[in-house]
Design an enzyme around this catalytic site. Structure first.
Site, PDB file in Angstrom:
ATOM      1  N   ASN A  89      21.087  67.357  17.932  1.00 57.04           N
ATOM      2  CA  ASN A  89      21.459  66.304  18.882  1.00 57.04           C
ATOM      3  C   ASN A  89      21.518  64.914  18.242  1.00 57.04           C
ATOM      4  O   ASN A  89      22.271  64.056  18.711  1.00 57.04           O
ATOM      5  CB  ASN A  89      20.447  66.296  20.041  1.00 57.04           C
ATOM      6  N   TYR A 154      33.095  58.299  13.878  1.00 54.85           N
ATOM      7  CA  TYR A 154      32.368  59.107  14.879  1.00 54.85           C
ATOM      8  C   TYR A 154      33.192  60.332  15.293  1.00 54.85           C
ATOM      9  O   TYR A 154      32.681  61.445  15.339  1.00 54.85           O
ATOM     10  CB  TYR A 154      32.053  58.215  16.083  1.00 54.85           C
TER      11      TYR A 154
END
Ligand code: NAD
Length: 246
Positions: A89, A154
């Site tokens: 995560n 990203y």
């Protein structure tokens, strides 16, 4: 879902989506290893889980540092004897338009979001393979599927995570280890709290359900993929985005 007896590692569990996933895994019985760059950041979470009758420890690790990841795996095995579930995560953003993006911004995002997931998966898979059981869940992103202005680093890292998911799913399938991704849409956390109002409004206009997601929406999907019931699902990217991308 019942994860009694399972041991779960959640990276980046000090806040936001990771914290919520960790709380949910503990609620359904998993022994929880809360990983963050600063162990103090997960102390409250660990205490909360213990107060509710669960079992949890904090481990300090920067997921982009191989020695830290080895320490994370070693610490988990020393305390709980096994690893059944890994949730990759931990993630960061360093947004800017392509022409202005610094090499450091590219490297930092790749190192944490993509290399971190590689390091954690490789280290944990060795332990899982011995027991012939495992669930690895990578948190990707809707913008890895769509692309997004100002997020070349990203989006590339999150799209790369899906390639990693599929390759690892194929490689580890015979060891009874499933590898899947959950692709959140726009989720209200610290990561999105600083976005300008116009960006939020533009995002909202793209969401058929007309609301931003919550960390709980993501945790629910992760718990399913971590469960026995999801045993025949592998190499899949599950979108949890209110219809933002389909
Ligand atoms: P957040 O910034 O609130 O939390 C990120 C967590 O990762 C924090 O606990 C942070 O300390 C940790 N972290 C960062 N670098 C780390 C490192 N090197 N080692 C260990 N831990 C590290 O973000 P969030 O919104 O909760 O996002 C969680 C995940 O979900 C991220 O991978 C993010 O990319 C992804 N995601 C979020 C959204 C969203 O809208 N919030 C959408 C799609 C995907």
């Amino acid at each position: 879902m019942d994860l009694q007896g399972r041991v779960a590692i959640v990276t980046g569990s000090s806040r936001g989506i990771g914290k919520c996933i960790a709380q949910n895994l503990a609620q359904v019985g998993a022994k929880l290893v809360a990983v963050s760059r600063n162990a103090e950041d997960t102390a409250d979470l660990v205490q909360q889980i213990k107060d509710q009758g669960g079992d949890a420890i904090s481990i300090q690790a920067d997921v982009s540092v191989a020695a830290d990841v080895d320490k994370m795996v070693q610490g988990t095995v020393e305390t709980f004897g096994q690893i059944d579930i890994l949730v990759n995560n931990a993630g960061i953003t360093r947004d800017s338009l392509l022409a202005r993006m610094k090499e450091d911004d590219w490297d930092a995002v790749m190192n944490i979001n993509l290399k971190g997931a590689f390091l954690c998966s490789a280290a944990v898979a060795k332990v899982m393979a011995k027991k012939r059981y495992g669930r690895i869940i990578n948190i990707s992103s809707v913008v890895g599927q769509m692309g997004n202005i100002g997020q070349a680093n990203y989006c590339a890292s999150k799209c790369g995570l899906v390639g990693l998911t599929r390759s690892n799913a194929r490689e580890l399938a015979r060891r009874n280890i499933t590898v899947n991704a959950v692709a959140p849409g726009f989720i209200e956390t610290d990561m999105t709290a600083t976005l300008p109002e116009k960006v939020c409004n533009d995002m909202m206009a793209q969401i058929p359900q007309g609301r931003f997601g919550s960390p709980q929406d993501i945790a629910d999907a992760v718990i399913f993929l971590a469960s026995e019931q999801a045993g025949y699902i592998t190499g899949h990217e599950l979108s949890v985005n209110g219809g933002m991308y389909m």
